[in-house]
Design an enzyme around this catalytic site. Structure first.
Site, PDB file in Angstrom:
ATOM      1  CB  SER A 140      -1.498   0.442   1.575  1.00  0.00           C
ATOM      2  OG  SER A 140      -1.445   1.153   1.756  1.00  0.00           O
ATOM      3  CE1 TYR A 188      -3.116  -1.990   4.921  1.00  0.00           C
ATOM      4  CE2 TYR A 188      -3.032   0.468   4.206  1.00  0.00           C
ATOM      5  CZ  TYR A 188      -3.607  -0.303   3.778  1.00  0.00           C
ATOM      6  OH  TYR A 188      -4.009  -1.034   2.748  1.00  0.00           O
ATOM      7  CB  THR A 218     -11.777  -2.486  -2.505  1.00  0.00           C
ATOM      8  OG1 THR A 218     -11.753  -1.511  -1.453  1.00  0.00           O
ATOM      9  CG2 THR A 218     -10.312  -1.627  -3.917  1.00  0.00           C
TER      10      THR A 218
END
Length: 257
Positions: free
Chosen positions: A152, A165, A200
């Site tokens: 990412s 994350y 998404t």
């Protein structure tokens, strides 16, 4: 490596980026084993796509469950030529809350375990499956396999609350070159895609105003990415044998601040 008549494991393949990858590979004549926790969506997609697709319910952090998915590929399609790991979660968690209490360690660890350890788990088992099957590993310039992981832009542009994350995705970036160098003797390539803001199911939960702000922050094209664009890059990586050991940002030039 051609896609036609070759077989690939797609984790997180029941929806979002993974689903787009499944459709793209099958569209070019390849076979796919979908590995996902969402059995209803995975089974429905496999049924829709036909004989070229199988579904296996799979937790990417479980060695036994990932191996079971690989076993299906070996039984149904004669083995794997690669994997595209799209499984992952987003953990939003500040180091300290408003009262300066520390973050929950289990929450942090869960993100790292699924995003980073899960990626390593899939890579190690897929690589072993390919390496044990091939007989021409000693030949030069033979493209025997491909492992594509999903990081990412948070690996580079992590924002407040993205400690778990961002660090887990940075770990995926850090896996890329060491694994590519190690697996070169088997003719197995390793690549990573670092997507930006994509349309998404995960983004559907974001308020419309916030979505608009994200879209406006993308320099060009000023919109969220289409999962088909992610899948298009995946199929190009598979096809282009000189792409190896690299991380590609796919983000419309966005830089998060």
């Amino acid at each position: 490596m051609q896609i036609e008549r070759h077989s690939f494991l797609v984790t997180g393949g029941a929806s979002g980026l993974g689903e787009a990858v499944v459709r793209a590979i099958v569209g070019q004549g390849g076979n796919v084993v979908i590995a996902d926790l969402n059995a209803a969506a995975g089974e429905a997609l496999a049924k829709e796509m036909g004989d070229n697709v199988r579904f296996v319910r799979c937790d990417v952090t479980s060695g036994d469950e990932v191996q079971a998915a690989i076993d299906v590929a070996e039984k149904e399609f004669g083995g794997l030529q690669g994997s595209i790991n799209c499984a992952g979660i987003v953990v939003v968690q500040k180091l300290l809350d408003r009262e300066n209490n520390p973050a929950d360690l289990d929450t942090f660890s869960r993100g790292v375990n699924i995003n980073l350890v899960g990626s390593f788990n899939v890579a190690r088992l897929v690589a072993a499956s390919i390496a044990k099957r091939i007989t021409n590993a000693s030949q030069k310039n033979v493209d025997n396999g491909i492992i594509i992981n999903t990081a990412s832009i948070a690996a580079f542009d992590g924002q407040v609350g993205q400690g778990s994350y961002g660090s887990s995705k940075a770990g995926v970036v850090g896996l890329t070159l060491p694994l590519a160098r190690e697996l070169s003797r088997h003719g197995i390539r390793v690549m990573t895609i670092a997507p930006g803001v994509f349309a998404t199911p995960m983004m559907d939960s974001i308020p419309e105003e916030a979505r608009g702000q994200l879209e406006a922050s993308v320099p060009y094209p000023k919109r969220m990415g289409d999962p088909k664009e992610f899948a298009k890059l995946v199929t190009h990586i598979i096809d282009n044998a000189y792409l190896n050991g690299e991380v590609i940002r796919l983000d419309g030039a966005i830089r998060m601040v």
